[in-house]
Design a protein around this motif. Structure first.
Motif, PDB file in Angstrom:
ATOM      1  N   GLY A 226      65.091 -37.229  38.391  1.00 32.96           N
ATOM      2  CA  GLY A 226      64.112 -36.712  39.327  1.00 32.96           C
ATOM      3  C   GLY A 226      63.035 -37.721  39.646  1.00 32.96           C
ATOM      4  O   GLY A 226      62.778 -38.649  38.886  1.00 32.96           O
TER       5      GLY A 226
ATOM      6  N   SER B 211      59.060 -37.467  41.629  1.00 36.12           N
ATOM      7  CA  SER B 211      58.123 -36.504  42.204  1.00 36.12           C
ATOM      8  C   SER B 211      56.876 -37.208  42.708  1.00 36.12           C
ATOM      9  O   SER B 211      56.569 -38.331  42.314  1.00 36.12           O
ATOM     10  CB  SER B 211      57.745 -35.446  41.157  1.00 36.12           C
ATOM     11  OG  SER B 211      57.016 -36.047  40.100  1.00 36.12           O
TER      12      SER B 211
ATOM     13  N   SER C 232      52.839 -36.193  44.920  1.00 31.84           N
ATOM     14  CA  SER C 232      51.963 -35.166  45.470  1.00 31.84           C
ATOM     15  C   SER C 232      51.075 -35.787  46.541  1.00 31.84           C
ATOM     16  O   SER C 232      50.809 -36.992  46.518  1.00 31.84           O
ATOM     17  CB  SER C 232      51.117 -34.520  44.371  1.00 31.84           C
ATOM     18  OG  SER C 232      50.272 -35.484  43.778  1.00 31.84           O
TER      19      SER C 232
ATOM     20  N   THR D 106      57.434 -37.912  51.029  1.00 24.88           N
ATOM     21  CA  THR D 106      58.855 -37.639  50.844  1.00 24.88           C
ATOM     22  C   THR D 106      59.679 -38.855  51.253  1.00 24.88           C
ATOM     23  O   THR D 106      60.600 -39.265  50.543  1.00 24.88           O
ATOM     24  CB  THR D 106      59.287 -36.397  51.651  1.00 24.88           C
ATOM     25  OG1 THR D 106      58.474 -35.288  51.266  1.00 24.88           O
ATOM     26  CG2 THR D 106      60.745 -36.069  51.419  1.00 24.88           C
TER      27      THR D 106
ATOM     28  N   LEU E 106      59.209 -41.744  48.656  1.00 24.19           N
ATOM     29  CA  LEU E 106      59.950 -41.467  47.419  1.00 24.19           C
ATOM     30  C   LEU E 106      61.444 -41.674  47.626  1.00 24.19           C
ATOM     31  O   LEU E 106      62.123 -42.287  46.798  1.00 24.19           O
ATOM     32  CB  LEU E 106      59.665 -40.046  46.925  1.00 24.19           C
ATOM     33  CG  LEU E 106      58.247 -39.789  46.431  1.00 24.19           C
ATOM     34  CD1 LEU E 106      58.051 -38.311  46.139  1.00 24.19           C
ATOM     35  CD2 LEU E 106      57.922 -40.620  45.217  1.00 24.19           C
TER      36      LEU E 106
ATOM     37  N   CYS F 202      62.427 -29.916  46.398  1.00 27.03           N
ATOM     38  CA  CYS F 202      61.560 -28.801  46.012  1.00 27.03           C
ATOM     39  C   CYS F 202      60.165 -29.081  46.528  1.00 27.03           C
ATOM     40  O   CYS F 202      59.650 -30.195  46.384  1.00 27.03           O
ATOM     41  CB  CYS F 202      61.507 -28.651  44.501  1.00 27.03           C
ATOM     42  SG  CYS F 202      63.095 -28.305  43.753  1.00 27.03           S
ATOM     43  N   THR F 203      59.546 -28.090  47.101  1.00 25.16           N
ATOM     44  CA  THR F 203      58.221 -28.247  47.679  1.00 25.16           C
ATOM     45  C   THR F 203      57.344 -27.078  47.273  1.00 25.16           C
ATOM     46  O   THR F 203      57.784 -25.934  47.297  1.00 25.16           O
ATOM     47  CB  THR F 203      58.320 -28.291  49.220  1.00 25.16           C
ATOM     48  OG1 THR F 203      59.224 -29.322  49.588  1.00 25.16           O
ATOM     49  CG2 THR F 203      56.981 -28.560  49.844  1.00 25.16           C
TER      50      THR F 203
END
Length: 136
Positions: free
Chosen positions: A10, A12, A14, A24, A27, A113-114
């Motif tokens: 994963g 992630s 923010s 997004t 990443l 996932c958001t």
């Protein structure tokens, strides 16, 4: 190893809602870059040192220490000392990282996932899937 058996990786990030699309994309581009190019020596050394620092700092907490103890016993059947753990971190090579990234993203469907009050700026799953599809 634990990661060989789980098949899960994963990444992630923010941001403010209106920057979610940019985050997004950044990443996705970074994980895809790992699948294509080798990281440079300086970046790999920095990542190793940061990981060792984070792991060792976390183990100063009794709660985390006992959680780690239980996870290691269940996963490996034994408890590793910190020297062994740091040696394993130091043994990770550029090739290991690229191979892991390739197995994780090439030909695989991403999961997105958001969470937040306004997720309207997050790209649609199909768009993110298309980004990763360019690697196949």
């Amino acid at each position: 190893s634990f990661h060989n058996e789980s098949g899960l990786i994963g990444i992630s990030g923010s941001s403010m809602g209106n920057k979610a699309g940019d985050v997004t994309r950044v990443l996705a581009e970074n994980i895809m870059r790992l699948a294509i190019d080798f990281v440079d020596d300086e970046e790999l050394d920095r990542a190793r040192n940061m990981l060792k620092c984070n792991v060792l700092t976390q183990l100063e907490s009794r709660l985390v220490l006992f959680e780690d103890l239980g996870r290691q016993i269940l996963t490996y059947g034994k408890r590793e000392n910190t020297e062994e753990m740091c040696r394993k971190i130091d043994d990770v090579s550029k090739e290991d990282l690229r191979d892991l990234a390739r197995r994780s993203v090439i030909g695989m469907k991403p999961t997105l996932c958001t969470v937040g009050d306004d997720v309207s700026y997050v790209p649609a799953f199909e768009e993110v899937e298309r980004w990763f599809g360019q690697l196949s």
